[in-house]
Design an enzyme around this catalytic site. Structure first.
Site, PDB file in Angstrom:
ATOM      1  N   HIS A  49     -25.097  11.673 -33.057  1.00  0.00           N
ATOM      2  CA  HIS A  49     -23.901  10.990 -32.562  1.00  0.00           C
ATOM      3  C   HIS A  49     -24.255   9.536 -32.260  1.00  0.00           C
ATOM      4  O   HIS A  49     -25.383   9.210 -31.935  1.00  0.00           O
ATOM      5  CB  HIS A  49     -23.316  11.678 -31.327  1.00  0.00           C
ATOM      6  CG  HIS A  49     -24.262  11.834 -30.181  1.00  0.00           C
ATOM      7  ND1 HIS A  49     -25.312  12.735 -30.185  1.00  0.00           N
ATOM      8  CD2 HIS A  49     -24.325  11.195 -28.987  1.00  0.00           C
ATOM      9  CE1 HIS A  49     -25.969  12.649 -29.030  1.00  0.00           C
ATOM     10  NE2 HIS A  49     -25.398  11.718 -28.294  1.00  0.00           N
ATOM     11  N   HIS A  92     -23.165   6.238 -29.996  1.00  0.00           N
ATOM     12  CA  HIS A  92     -22.448   5.731 -28.826  1.00  0.00           C
ATOM     13  C   HIS A  92     -21.957   4.313 -29.114  1.00  0.00           C
ATOM     14  O   HIS A  92     -22.742   3.479 -29.581  1.00  0.00           O
ATOM     15  CB  HIS A  92     -23.376   5.629 -27.612  1.00  0.00           C
ATOM     16  CG  HIS A  92     -23.900   6.916 -27.105  1.00  0.00           C
ATOM     17  ND1 HIS A  92     -23.372   7.557 -26.009  1.00  0.00           N
ATOM     18  CD2 HIS A  92     -24.930   7.689 -27.538  1.00  0.00           C
ATOM     19  CE1 HIS A  92     -24.055   8.659 -25.775  1.00  0.00           C
ATOM     20  NE2 HIS A  92     -25.008   8.765 -26.699  1.00  0.00           N
TER      21      HIS A  92
END
Length: 134
Positions: free
Chosen positions: A99, A101
């Site tokens: 992922h 950010h």
């Protein structure tokens, strides 16, 4: 992955504040943000980290990140942005589903992304350069 919280969010088992979704990615507000507007871009397919993610998928993810970042700047009025992507527990990764950010930065905020800089010799730099050349 049965125990992956992001897979559960992607699958709809856990609710999320989704701001964008397509066949390949889901973009959500971070539930425990470092700043207002902090989002996560999740590939829907499970990849543990950068060492597992397909290069083409990573390219499309970053293209989406540019689109999301520009939109965030326009609507949130942020001053700057940090992109953070941790790989492995030692690097601070707590959810082992790749992922990215996107952390908005505002004047006088308290967010800190920092490290102690090394002062390498020219020889040390040359040694690392020789090892890393592709």
């Amino acid at each position: 992955m049965d125990n992956c919280i992001f897979c559960k969010i992607i699958g709809g088992e856990i609710p999320s504040a989704t701001i964008y979704e397509d066949d390949e990615f889901k973009v959500i507000l971070d539930r425990f943000p470092s700043n207002i507007g902090h989002v996560l871009i999740l590939p829907k397919k499970h990849y543990a980290d950068i060492f597992e993610i397909d290069e083409e998928v990573a390219g499309r993810l970053f293209k989406l990140a540019v689109r999301v970042a520009k939109h965030m700047k326009e609507v949130l009025g942020l001053e700057a942005m940090n992109l953070v992507q941790n790989n492995g527990t030692m690097a601070g990764q707590t959810v082992h589903h790749f992922h990215l950010h996107l952390i908005p930065r505002y004047k006088d905020d308290e967010v800190s992304v920092k490290w102690e800089q090394l002062d390498l010799t020219d020889e040390q730099i040359a040694e690392v350069q020789a090892k890393l050349k592709l």
